[in-house]
Design a protein around this motif. Structure first.
Motif, mmCIF file in Angstrom:
data_model
loop_
_atom_site.group_PDB
_atom_site.id
_atom_site.type_symbol
_atom_site.label_atom_id
_atom_site.label_comp_id
_atom_site.label_asym_id
_atom_site.label_seq_id
_atom_site.Cartn_x
_atom_site.Cartn_y
_atom_site.Cartn_z
ATOM 1 N N THR A 125 16.068 6.135 2.504
ATOM 2 C CA THR A 125 15.000 6.946 1.905
ATOM 3 C C THR A 125 15.393 7.532 0.551
ATOM 4 O OG1 THR A 125 15.755 8.978 2.972
ATOM 5 C CG2 THR A 125 14.175 7.632 4.194
ATOM 6 N N ALA A 139 6.924 15.844 5.894
ATOM 7 C CA ALA A 139 7.403 14.461 5.826
ATOM 8 C C ALA A 139 7.728 13.946 7.227
ATOM 9 C CB ALA A 139 8.654 14.389 4.949
ATOM 10 N N GLU A 178 4.834 12.784 9.199
ATOM 11 C CA GLU A 178 4.069 11.691 8.598
ATOM 12 C C GLU A 178 4.346 10.391 9.350
ATOM 13 O OE1 GLU A 178 1.747 11.157 6.031
ATOM 14 O OE2 GLU A 178 1.901 9.194 7.012
ATOM 15 N N ASP A 206 3.228 7.334 8.822
ATOM 16 C CA ASP A 206 3.343 6.100 8.037
ATOM 17 C C ASP A 206 4.723 5.997 7.390
ATOM 18 O OD1 ASP A 206 1.884 3.752 6.687
ATOM 19 O OD2 ASP A 206 2.852 4.822 5.017
ATOM 20 N N THR A 258 6.102 4.080 5.033
ATOM 21 C CA THR A 258 6.235 4.026 3.582
ATOM 22 C C THR A 258 5.973 5.392 2.963
ATOM 23 O OG1 THR A 258 5.250 1.849 3.839
ATOM 24 C CG2 THR A 258 5.564 2.651 1.594
ATOM 25 N N GLU A 259 4.909 5.994 3.453
ATOM 26 C CA GLU A 259 4.532 7.315 2.962
ATOM 27 C C GLU A 259 5.670 8.321 3.222
ATOM 28 O OE1 GLU A 259 1.956 10.031 1.189
ATOM 29 O OE2 GLU A 259 1.892 7.832 1.281
ATOM 30 N N ARG A 260 6.220 8.284 4.442
ATOM 31 C CA ARG A 260 7.260 9.228 4.822
ATOM 32 C C ARG A 260 8.518 9.020 3.970
ATOM 33 N NH1 ARG A 260 7.494 7.908 9.646
ATOM 34 N NH2 ARG A 260 9.411 6.686 9.672
ATOM 35 N N ALA A 286 8.680 7.956 1.010
ATOM 36 C CA ALA A 286 8.429 8.494 -0.331
ATOM 37 C C ALA A 286 8.592 10.015 -0.321
ATOM 38 C CB ALA A 286 7.032 8.107 -0.788
ATOM 39 N N LEU A 287 8.056 10.650 0.725
ATOM 40 C CA LEU A 287 8.157 12.109 0.812
ATOM 41 C C LEU A 287 9.618 12.543 0.947
ATOM 42 C CD1 LEU A 287 5.141 12.872 3.203
ATOM 43 C CD2 LEU A 287 5.294 13.379 0.759
#
Lengths: 312, 509
Positions: free
Chosen positions: B326, B446, B449, B451, B453-455, B457-458
């Motif tokens: 990440t 985060a 979250e 998802d 990909t979304e997580r 990014a966060l």
């Protein structure tokens, strides 16, 4: 007190004193096993709970008496870090360390005698170098001796491997080639140290009138050594031997770590750094016991000393 | 000579047995191959004296983790790229709230005493880890283990305290599963791992024999010997003199000498170790962001990398876990800017400089020289830094998370593990006194979250923010260096716990 009772009584007193000193020294170390187990990442509450679990929150004298009772009944307890029985830890390692210690003495004792003789009674050209070797040898740290031996006998001449991974599950003596360097690492400094202590005693003895007298009477040197010199230095030599052997039981740490051997010395040093107090105490007490046993033997078998004290 | 003789006679016996065996089976099967894969000997960092038998508490040396990973199954493992791979657990699925996770374990694993490995054993083991929080850095802190339940023989439900999307990662590496009810580890308890410990090693080594009932890919080696060797030089020399086949964690100086030696292979694991420079946000002068920025700008990262790690590694960009999947990869590399650093010092009212003490130790190689060099580099922006070298054995209880300015240590730890241990407000080990409420709130968001990909990014944003605002300066990452004999293969890639799973090592090349 008559002699037969006095000697064991002194041994018991010495051991008791040693146990107190060992206990106080370990208690004086900063931090404890709970700190180590927490790895710096545990909070105060968790640390307090760990201390309570380990009995580290009890008063000093209670812990001492508890430990002493355990040792006297043959149960020195378990390691605070690994939870394994200390008896088992010590027994597993004693073989390696004893093998190292005995071999180091086997090499070191004749070397001590040779060095001391060369320094005191050797031919003139030999005395200075012998004295230099004694002073330097006694002052050099084991790690330096080990490094020099590895550079010379291993890297230079390829005689012995630079480390000593003993085959799993086989006794240490099955691989003399692996023991050579650790044994020399231990033997050379003790020989120099021993010679430094003994050369004075030898120097004293050989200037005594009766030795002079014997020389003037033309007795062969071997007879003089056996009949007049050896008995006089038997007591200091035995005492030196006892202290050296005791030192070796726990003092093999540097050699063991550098050559990769799991012995008592490595156990002691690791236990000190992890504040594994019961382990430290047990190994240190074992070393003390060896010294005291040796000193007691020296007292018992020291005709020279008794003769001397008897003389006004 | 004695052992050589014995070895030779053993070889004769083996050869005869193989010939006898071969006559009845397929012709052409090569006896050489089966003997070559016999025993793999591994010298691992650690000490034989504090080798533990309890898999759930403190694992003081790397050799301990290696031994546990041979003996027991774990729920999930980190892959070479840092992503989570299944092991004993085949699936972990959340409910809609991300607080209740169904974990499915394989049904075909058995302990060495023949009992099947059940979900109840796994949950028992996690609970035991939870009870030993003080000794394992609170690895199970995200779970409410009392509320978690066994569903059936192969399923259990893990309840998290808050929505937590990274449960697979939380179960990585150290989740060694033991039979339910095991509490006395004075003697080894049955495991379901790829190998079984024997009592053949004595104090010098632990000898493992292949567990032919293991569910996983059959290990090529029939025996693995694990030896804990505290001295890095000794580990390397053991490999070079042929006394072991794999030496873990060897000194960079020695690795350099062996480059070009065809008899050995140097294995490099990038980013395995870093020594973060810690600045406490609640202590002067580091309570001023400008001072922290000045420190980060004053460091000559390349010089530190070349001096401390002999170039075996890469320069740091102040990211605390740069190898975590990440971690943001596109940030510009921070470089030395003395003019800007001096300007920031003036703005912070420290134009005349400041006196500081930087604590360090000799616990890990190069830590002390790193501090000395950092002190010299910081002198150029007016920081008069006195280096205090502290004893290695009390460093992590007396200095870590206590002093305002020191060198810390991190070895292959995922971001969320660092968060749990060192970036949680109010945690006694919040070493930089990092308590940014909005940051913590964003972290909670985060982790809630679903998802991926979304997580990611966060989580990446959080790391970028920490990099610029926080109390760490990450100046370089060192490679983990292992030496292996030329034919050895199957050493796991990846850092941290990933490197402990050596069951597939083989001498066949």
């Amino acid at each position: 007190m008559p002699w037969p009772a006095r000697v064991p009584a002194r041994a018991v007193l010495l051991m008791a004193a040693a146990s107190v000193v060992i206990f106080l020294c370990t208690a004086a170390l900063p931090g404890d096993a709970a700190d180590v187990l927490g790895g710096g990442r545990a909070g105060p509450g968790e640390l307090a709970r760990l201390r309570a679990e380990q009995g580290l929150d009890r008063p000093l004298h209670v812990r001492y008496l508890d430990w002493l009772a355990g040792v006297l009944t043959g149960d020195p307890g378990v390691s605070l870090i690994t939870g394994r029985p200390i008896g088992e830890l010590v027994a597993q390692r004693a073989g390696v360390t004893l093998t190292l210690a005995v071999l180091a003495l086997a090499v070191g004792v004749p070397l001590t005698a040779a060095l001391a003789w060369a320094a005191v009674r050797g031919p003139g050209w030999l005395r200075h170098p012998a004295n230099a070797v004694i002073v330097a040898g006694a002052a050099l740290p084991q790690a330096v001796v080990a490094a020099a031996l590895v550079a010379w006998l291993s890297a230079g001449w390829g005689l012995f491997p630079p480390v000593s991974m003993l085959p799993a599950g086989e006794p240490a003596w099955s691989r003399p080639d692996l023991l050579a360097l650790p044994v020399l690492t231990l033997a050379l400094p003790i020989a120099a140290y021993g010679a430094a202590l003994l050369r004075g005693a030898i120097g004293d003895v050989v200037t005594r009138p009766y030795v002079r007298d014997a020389e003037l009477r033309g007795l062969p040197p071997a007879t003089i050594v056996l009949r007049y010199v050896l008995p006089m230095i038997a007591a200091p030599a035995t005492r030196l031997l006892a202290v050296t052997l005791g030192g070796l039981v726990a003092g093999t740490a540097v050699a063991e770590t550098l050559f990769g051997l799991a012995g008592l010395g490595e156990l002691l040093v690791t236990a000190i750094s992890t504040r594994d107090v019961p382990v430290v105490q047990s190994v240190a007490l074992l070393a003390a016991a060896v010294v005291v046993a040796g000193l007691t033997a020296a007292d018992a078998a020291a005709p020279g000393r008794r003769r001397e004290t008897a003389r006004p | 000579m004695h052992t050589q003789l014995r070895r030779r006679s053993a070889a004769v016996v083996t050869a005869v047995a193989l010939l006898a065996g071969c006559s009845g089976t397929a012709p052409g099967s090569s006896p050489a191959k089966s003997t070559a894969t016999g025993t793999v000997r591994y010298a691992a960092p650690g000490s034989p004296s504090n080798a533990v038998t309890d898999p759930h508490g403190l694992l003081p040396g790397e050799s301990d983790v290696v031994r546990m990973a041979l003996t027991y199954d774990v729920l999930t493992v980190p892959g070479a790229d840092g992503s989570t791979k299944p092991r004993l657990a085949t699936a972990w699925r959340p409910d809609a709230t991300l607080t209740r996770w169904r974990v499915t374990i394989r049904g075909d694993a058995t302990f060495s005493d023949g009992r099947p490995v059940r979900a109840a054993d796994a949950l028992f083991s996690l609970r035991r880890m939870g009870r030993k929080a003080a000794e394992n850095f609170g690895r199970m802190a995200m779970f409410d283990l009392d509320a978690s339940t066994t569903i059936d023989d192969t399923t259990f439900e893990l309840v998290t305290r808050k929505p937590y999307a990274e449960v697979g990662k939380a179960l990585e590496g150290a989740t060694f599963v033991v039979p339910e009810g095991s509490d006395d580890f004075g003697k080894p308890v049955p495991g379901s791992g790829p190998f079984r410990p024997t009592d053949k090693g004595g104090a010098q080594a632990v000898v493992y024999e292949r567990n032919d009932d293991w569910w996983g890919p059959k290990p090529p080696a029939s025996t693995i010997e694990v030896r804990a060797v505290p001295d890095p030089q000794a580990r390397a020399q053991a490999l070079l003199s042929g006394q072991v086949d794999l030496a873990g964690g060897v000194p960079a100086t020695l690795a350099r000498q062996q480059e070009g030696n065809s008899a050995v292979r140097l294995l490099r694991r990038p980013g395995a170790t870093l020594y973060p420079l810690v600045m406490r946000l609640d202590t002067k002068p580091f309570d001023d962001l400008r001072v922290r920025q000045a420190v980060r700008l004053a460091l000559d990262r390349q010089q530190l990398l070349d001096t401390v790690f002999l170039g075996y590694g890469e320069i740091g960009n102040d990211l605390i876990t740069p190898k975590d999947p990440t971690s943001p990869a596109t940030l510009r590399q921070r470089t030395r800017d003395l003019a800007q650093a001096r300007k920031l010092m003036s703005e912070a009212g420290l134009a005349d400089g400041v006196d500081l003490t930087l604590h360090t130790t000799t616990a890990y190689p190069g830590m002390d020289s790193a501090a000395t060099l950092i002190a010299q580099q910081l002198a150029e922006i007016g920081m008069r830094v006195k280096v205090a070298v502290e004893p290695a054995d009390t460093y992590f209880s007396a200095v870590y998370a206590r002093k305002p300015f020191y060198l810390s240590y991190l070895g292959g730890i995922p971001f969320l593990d660092v968060v749990r241990v060192a970036l949680t407000p109010g945690s006694p080990t919040n070493e930089t006194a990092w308590q940014d409420r909005t940051w913590s709130a964003k972290l909670g968001k985060a982790l809630a979250e679903p998802d991926d990909t979304e997580r990611r990014a966060l989580l990446g944003d959080l790391q970028a923010e920490l990099r610029d605002q926080g109390g760490y300066a990450i100046w370089a990452l060192s490679d983990r260096l292992d030496l292996a004999r030329a034919g050895l293969s199957g050493v796991p890639e990846g850092i941290g716990f990933a490197s402990a799973f050596i069951d597939q090592v083989s001498l066949d090349g």
